[in-house]
Write an enzyme that holds these catalytic residues in place. Sequence first.
Site, mmCIF file in Angstrom:
data_model
loop_
_atom_site.group_PDB
_atom_site.id
_atom_site.type_symbol
_atom_site.label_atom_id
_atom_site.label_comp_id
_atom_site.label_asym_id
_atom_site.label_seq_id
_atom_site.Cartn_x
_atom_site.Cartn_y
_atom_site.Cartn_z
ATOM 1 N N GLY A 132 0.822 -1.206 0.000
ATOM 2 C CA GLY A 132 0.000 0.000 0.000
ATOM 3 C C GLY A 132 0.852 1.250 0.000
ATOM 4 C CD GLU A 164 7.205 -5.609 -1.426
ATOM 5 O OE1 GLU A 164 7.565 -4.727 -2.237
ATOM 6 O OE2 GLU A 164 7.970 -6.504 -1.028
ATOM 7 C CB VAL A 200 -1.552 2.802 5.311
ATOM 8 C CG1 VAL A 200 -2.086 1.593 6.077
ATOM 9 C CG2 VAL A 200 -2.702 3.718 4.915
ATOM 10 C CB CYS A 226 3.024 0.277 -6.881
ATOM 11 S SG CYS A 226 3.418 -1.455 -7.207
#
Length: 477
Positions: free
Chosen positions: A211, A233, A215, A265
């Site tokens: 994410g 990751e 977070v 990502c």
Amino acid sequence: MGLFTSNPLPDPVGDAAPPVDEHPSRITEVLGHLRRSADTRITHPRRFRAQQLRALEKMLAERTGEFLDALAEDLGKSATEAKFSEIDVVRSEIDHAQRHLSEWMDSTAVKVPLALQPAMAKVEPRPLGVVLIIGPWNYPLQLMLAPLVAAIAAGNAAVLKPSELAPATSGVLAKLLPMYLDARVYAVIEGGVDTATELLAARWDHIFFTGGQQVARVVAEAAAKQLTPTTLELGGKSPAVVDNQSLPTAKRLAYAKFMNTGQTCVAPDYVLSIGDTDALIARLGQAIAGFYGKDPINHPDYGRIVSRKHFDRLVGMLDSGEVVHGGDCDADTLRIAPTIMRQVDLDSKLMQEEIFGPILPVVEVASFDEALEFIAARPSPLAAYLMSESPRLQSIFSDRVRAGAIVHNAPLAQMVIPSLPFGGVGASGMGSYHGKYGFDRLSQIRSELSKTTVIDTLSAIYPPYTWAKRKIIDRLL
């Protein structure tokens, strides 16, 4: 309190974990059930691991349609793109793990120094225990199940927490996984922030999170309180340096950037253009038109933004420079056309935050060295791309750029090679997985030494330390 919901689980394998209801204490009950099952070591034998990998592969093969429907509902993904980027990638991981599982599980003999002989030493991978896997919304199936493949291969029990921003995929996973995998040691828990907070407060043997950085800090802080190891990751602004403005270059950049509507990502986040930037922009536009036609927003192979919040964030970035291609937006369908920008404000959110959408800023730089300095002045990205045919520039780029992966001329291709580690460095992540790297990451690499007492060869180093013993110790050590 926005907790997860429970799905009926027909015919679960084994003694299934109790269904989770709206009462928070039920999370603790589910985790206790899984840990008790894991403590019986049912996940340890190779046969069990192989059987679970086969069962996971069977689920993906038999339920492809349900997953494709869910991915279309959550992200507007076309069936073709969803299949190869979500399902086929995981099946490749499963196949790789099945072929190499015995080899990965083997212990490795280690040479014992003369001073300790006769003795035997080895290194052996051992299961960690119970792993928590928290997934993202952008690839809600692939980035949940690829870590699960590593957890199964390594002999762990696992709890999966899918993203609440992809509710259809989350619901299908919650329904199907207990029907195929052994529900005594694998469970799906759905929910939002409250659920994640409660899960993070529990004791785990490893937490695997995919994410954003914000977070990730919460995850790392919660894990640190119990000294739980983590794999993070994340993402970041992956640059693409271009000194080759050919149409194949433009096609590869456009494909990598606009697949999944830019919500990837490792997509190129911005381009550093050396040379003829006008030609590059023209060819990027040509590539986009070739992929998605004159009306990309309504093209069946082009998806949508995950939520109104992310849509509004991306639309706000369009004021940070000159839109030279695309820029069309549809708030009703949450679609933003593939967009190229130039003359961008380097201090804007467009260039300071990960874009995570179909907007590609092109920044002109005077030289290759200037491009490298631009990258070095910013946090380390998850990937860095060089579009150049020069072996010399490729070598310099690999040597000087710090990133989770270095890729020449094939952005995103590194994702589909199971034998390459996937992971970041610094702000883009901690730890790597895929193939054996995932197996090792979710294993304890344990040392083991065995020495007989029949012959006490250690007596030469016991106190008292006489002159003769000191000489022997010096020679041995």
